[in-house]
Motif scaffolding. Structure first.
Motif, PDB file in Angstrom:
ATOM      1  N   PHE A  10       0.853  -1.202   0.000  1.00 48.85           N
ATOM      2  CA  PHE A  10       0.000   0.000   0.000  1.00 48.85           C
ATOM      3  C   PHE A  10       0.884   1.246   0.000  1.00 48.85           C
ATOM      4  N   HIS A  11       0.502   2.245  -0.793  1.00 46.00           N
ATOM      5  CA  HIS A  11       1.249   3.510  -0.840  1.00 46.00           C
ATOM      6  C   HIS A  11       0.278   4.679  -0.893  1.00 46.00           C
ATOM      7  N   LEU A  12       0.544   5.706  -0.077  1.00 50.42           N
ATOM      8  CA  LEU A  12      -0.278   6.927  -0.071  1.00 50.42           C
ATOM      9  C   LEU A  12       0.615   8.119  -0.396  1.00 50.42           C
ATOM     10  N   HIS A  13       0.151   8.974  -1.282  1.00 50.74           N
ATOM     11  CA  HIS A  13       0.896  10.187  -1.637  1.00 50.74           C
ATOM     12  C   HIS A  13       0.670  11.301  -0.608  1.00 50.74           C
ATOM     13  N   SER A  14       1.632  12.165  -0.488  1.00 54.05           N
ATOM     14  CA  SER A  14       1.547  13.461   0.219  1.00 54.05           C
ATOM     15  C   SER A  14       1.393  13.399   1.748  1.00 54.05           C
ATOM     16  N   TYR A  15       0.746  12.369   2.291  1.00 57.05           N
ATOM     17  CA  TYR A  15       0.489  12.317   3.735  1.00 57.05           C
ATOM     18  C   TYR A  15       1.196  11.120   4.366  1.00 57.05           C
ATOM     19  N   PRO A  16       2.332  11.344   5.031  1.00 57.41           N
ATOM     20  CA  PRO A  16       3.026  10.225   5.693  1.00 57.41           C
ATOM     21  C   PRO A  16       2.174   9.660   6.833  1.00 57.41           C
ATOM     22  N   PHE A  17       2.339   8.403   7.105  1.00 59.54           N
ATOM     23  CA  PHE A  17       1.542   7.752   8.151  1.00 59.54           C
ATOM     24  C   PHE A  17       2.433   6.902   9.044  1.00 59.54           C
ATOM     25  N   GLN A  18       1.843   6.492  10.184  1.00 54.92           N
ATOM     26  CA  GLN A  18       2.513   5.546  11.078  1.00 54.92           C
ATOM     27  C   GLN A  18       1.728   4.246  11.072  1.00 54.92           C
ATOM     28  N   VAL A  19       2.449   3.139  11.116  1.00 53.13           N
ATOM     29  CA  VAL A  19       1.791   1.835  11.217  1.00 53.13           C
ATOM     30  C   VAL A  19       1.514   1.582  12.699  1.00 53.13           C
ATOM     31  N   LEU A  20       0.249   1.284  13.027  1.00 54.96           N
ATOM     32  CA  LEU A  20      -0.109   1.010  14.429  1.00 54.96           C
ATOM     33  C   LEU A  20       0.042  -0.471  14.742  1.00 54.96           C
ATOM     34  N   SER A  21      -0.440  -1.326  13.836  1.00 53.91           N
ATOM     35  CA  SER A  21      -0.361  -2.759  14.116  1.00 53.91           C
ATOM     36  C   SER A  21      -0.467  -3.558  12.818  1.00 53.91           C
ATOM     37  N   ARG A  22       0.048  -4.767  12.872  1.00 53.29           N
ATOM     38  CA  ARG A  22      -0.116  -5.725  11.768  1.00 53.29           C
ATOM     39  C   ARG A  22      -0.736  -6.974  12.360  1.00 53.29           C
ATOM     40  N   ASP A  23      -1.893  -7.349  11.854  1.00 55.18           N
ATOM     41  CA  ASP A  23      -2.669  -8.466  12.419  1.00 55.18           C
ATOM     42  C   ASP A  23      -2.767  -8.349  13.935  1.00 55.18           C
ATOM     43  N   GLY A  24      -3.026  -7.163  14.414  1.00 51.93           N
ATOM     44  CA  GLY A  24      -3.228  -6.942  15.847  1.00 51.93           C
ATOM     45  C   GLY A  24      -1.952  -6.781  16.658  1.00 51.93           C
ATOM     46  N   LYS A  25      -0.805  -7.035  16.032  1.00 55.43           N
ATOM     47  CA  LYS A  25       0.476  -6.937  16.759  1.00 55.43           C
ATOM     48  C   LYS A  25       1.065  -5.533  16.605  1.00 55.43           C
ATOM     49  N   ALA A  26       1.385  -4.919  17.727  1.00 52.83           N
ATOM     50  CA  ALA A  26       1.944  -3.565  17.689  1.00 52.83           C
ATOM     51  C   ALA A  26       3.311  -3.583  17.002  1.00 52.83           C
ATOM     52  N   GLU A  27       3.682  -2.466  16.420  1.00 50.29           N
ATOM     53  CA  GLU A  27       4.978  -2.354  15.756  1.00 50.29           C
ATOM     54  C   GLU A  27       6.108  -2.372  16.781  1.00 50.29           C
ATOM     55  N   PRO A  28       7.256  -2.969  16.440  1.00 47.69           N
ATOM     56  CA  PRO A  28       8.372  -3.013  17.397  1.00 47.69           C
ATOM     57  C   PRO A  28       9.044  -1.654  17.622  1.00 47.69           C
ATOM     58  N   PHE A  29       8.933  -0.734  16.661  1.00 47.85           N
ATOM     59  CA  PHE A  29       9.521   0.604  16.857  1.00 47.85           C
ATOM     60  C   PHE A  29       8.737   1.618  16.037  1.00 47.85           C
ATOM     61  N   MET A  30       8.891   2.890  16.409  1.00 51.16           N
ATOM     62  CA  MET A  30       8.151   3.971  15.743  1.00 51.16           C
ATOM     63  C   MET A  30       8.817   4.316  14.419  1.00 51.16           C
ATOM     64  N   ALA A  31       8.000   4.635  13.421  1.00 53.33           N
ATOM     65  CA  ALA A  31       8.542   5.062  12.131  1.00 53.33           C
ATOM     66  C   ALA A  31       7.448   5.757  11.327  1.00 53.33           C
ATOM     67  N   TRP A  32       7.863   6.639  10.461  1.00 56.71           N
ATOM     68  CA  TRP A  32       6.958   7.203   9.448  1.00 56.71           C
ATOM     69  C   TRP A  32       7.105   6.381   8.172  1.00 56.71           C
ATOM     70  N   HIS A  33       6.023   6.306   7.433  1.00 55.46           N
ATOM     71  CA  HIS A  33       6.027   5.546   6.178  1.00 55.46           C
ATOM     72  C   HIS A  33       5.218   6.258   5.107  1.00 55.46           C
ATOM     73  N   ASP A  34       5.549   5.947   3.845  1.00 56.07           N
ATOM     74  CA  ASP A  34       4.621   6.244   2.758  1.00 56.07           C
ATOM     75  C   ASP A  34       4.153   4.955   2.087  1.00 56.07           C
ATOM     76  N   THR A  35       4.805   3.855   2.441  1.00 52.91           N
ATOM     77  CA  THR A  35       4.495   2.553   1.850  1.00 52.91           C
ATOM     78  C   THR A  35       4.497   1.515   2.964  1.00 52.91           C
ATOM     79  N   VAL A  36       3.548   0.603   2.933  1.00 50.62           N
ATOM     80  CA  VAL A  36       3.594  -0.531   3.864  1.00 50.62           C
ATOM     81  C   VAL A  36       3.089  -1.763   3.131  1.00 50.62           C
ATOM     82  N   ASN A  37       3.818  -2.846   3.318  1.00 54.65           N
ATOM     83  CA  ASN A  37       3.451  -4.064   2.588  1.00 54.65           C
ATOM     84  C   ASN A  37       2.355  -4.838   3.326  1.00 54.65           C
TER      85      ASN A  37
END
Ligand code: C2O
Ligand code: CU
Ligand code: CU
Length: 457
Positions: free
Chosen positions: A386-413
């Motif tokens: 997935f990719h979104l233009h112009s607005y960076p986002f943070q990943v909160l969770s993948r399949d309910g599991k919280a992310e191991p560290f904070m990061a900004w993204h424009d793409t997440v698989n």
């Protein structure tokens, strides 16, 4: 693909036949042997910048057919400014840039600055540049956006063919954090990872059954096949970019730990040791590597991409302990939640929320200033980045599991079946833009939708 104009072609073949070494500035590395495994890693040519006033940068990019080296084979392809990969655009936070883009092709194309924090009206993902059109991109490089980004075409339906054929280049944004002594002490390399296949001395065209994603049989690093990086310093800083249309990379460096320092959205908070890094199409990562003495392969799975040679007595410099401070978003303020379902409606049909892309339809209308949570759900049996233009986002969770560290993204698989929650602050600018799957073939086939962020009143 059109035949090169006679004048240009004669110019190039005389250079080739004369054997003159023109360096990587225009044509990429040149070698008479088709099998060039073992050549030195080509340095990307840097895009020439004019600085007519303080903080103002002017540059020019032209999409044009040219002959450039693909693993040592002089190949007729699509390029930016005649080079493959395209020239590296290196900017600094706070600078204003006027980038002039010319469509020198005989087909529609446009220029997208992937990941840059620019208003939708500047990015204009709906633009259909005609042959000969000139477009200006005027924007300011946002503070805090230091990182590795890239540029590529964005005309719906043409992206996969044009990207596969060579239209891709890296962008580096530098900021105050790059002055950390531990980062300054490292030797920096930008590695553009891109697959390709050739038919004779041309890039192989997409075939109808490759609509699900075309993978080339050549896996190139900065246009070279199996090149060698001879390290001059004991710590490397590698800026990795997956500029492929559909190939995923699983990267590891023999005998070494890679320390992630930046995601696709810039610096993270502190280095994260990783034994391997997965890069989906469109994704970037920056790592530091403290080199052992010897010769080590950078691998994609089991497949060698590059050899790193580290002579004895290089000084391993330390890793930084702190990098960026990443904002904690106020999730209690979220009022709007949305779902984006990645699905197919049968063979060769790629869509989001049961609909194929229509640029005249607004799929999500949002309010400027809102923080939104989106749940991305891959209902398909293959991966979709997935990719979104112009607005960076943070990943909160993948399949309910919280992310191991904070990061900004424009793409997440998104893995098959996976649900990923992201938080997107819709701030800084309003406008109409897109989000899509970054497998370019899927995007072209309709796996894209429109987000419009509106100011009140
Ligand atoms: Cu790199 Cu809309 O894409
Ligand atoms: Cu993009
Ligand atoms: Cu996809």
């Amino acid at each position: 693909m059109k035949i090169l104009s006679r004048r240009r072609f004669v110019g190039m073949s005389s250079i080739a036949l004369g054997g003159a070494f023109v360096g990587s500035r225009v044509f990429g590395p040149f070698n008479l042997l088709a099998n060039t495994t073992g050549q030195a890693l080509p340095r990307l040519p840097e895009l020439a910048l004019e600085r007519p006033e303080t903080n103002l940068v002017k540059a020019r990019l032209t999409a044009t057919e040219a002959v450039a080296s693909v693993g040592g084979v002089m190949t007729k392809m699509l390029t930016y400014n005649g080079s493959f990969p395209g020239p590296l655009l290196r900017l600094r936070e706070g600078e204003r840039i006027q980038l002039q883009f010319t469509n020198g092709l005989n087909q529609h194309t446009s220029l997208h600055l992937h990941g840059l924090r620019v208003p939708p009206a500047v990015d204009d993902p709906f633009r259909h540049g005609h042959p000969g059109d000139v477009a200006e991109y005027n924007f300011e490089v946002k503070a805090g956006s230091a990182g590795t980004y890239w540029y590529h075409p964005h005309v719906h339906g043409q992206v996969s063919q044009q990207l596969f054929s060579g239209l891709a280049g890296a962008i580096v944004i530098e900021g105050p954090l790059d002055n950390l002594p531990e980062l300054r002490a490292a030797e920096e390399h930008v590695l553009v990872l891109k697959d390709m296949s050739l038919t004779g001395v041309e890039v192989a065209p997409h075939l109808p059954w490759e609509i699900g994603g075309k993978q080339g049989n050549l896996t190139l690093v900065n246009g070279a096949l199996g090149p060698v990086l001879r390290a001059g310093k004991g710590t490397l800083r590698l800026r990795l970019l997956n500029a492929s249309t559909a190939r995923f990379f699983r990267l590891s460096l023999e005998g070494h730990t890679m320390h992630l320092i930046a995601s696709d959205g810039g610096f993270i908070e502190r280095p994260q040791p990783l034994s391997e890094i997965r890069l989906a199409p469109g994704e970037r990562a920056e790592v530091l590597v403290q080199l052992e003495t010897g010769s080590f392969k950078l691998l994609d799975g089991l497949n060698p991409l590059l050899t790193v040679e580290a002579p004895a007595r290089l000084l391993k410099t330390p890793l930084p302990s702190e990098l960026a401070k990443i904002e904690r978003l106020d999730l209690a303020s979220v009022r709007v939640r949305r779902q984006v379902v990645f699905d197919t409606a049968g063979l060769g049909k790629f869509q989001l929320n049961n609909r194929a892309f229509d640029m005249s339809r607004v799929d999500f209308e949002a309010r400027f200033g809102d923080l939104e949570i989106w749940e991305l759900h891959n209902e398909h049996s293959i991966e979709h980045p997935f990719h979104l233009h112009s607005y960076p986002f943070q990943v909160l969770s993948r399949d309910g599991k919280a992310e191991p560290f904070m990061a900004w993204h424009d793409t997440v698989n998104l893995l098959p079946g996976q649900r990923v929650q992201i938080a997107i602050p819709l701030r800084d600018y309003a406008g109409r833009t897109v989000f899509h799957c970054h497998i370019a073939e899927h995007e072209d086939a309709g796996m894209m939708a429109v987000l419009e962020v509106k100011r009140d009143g």
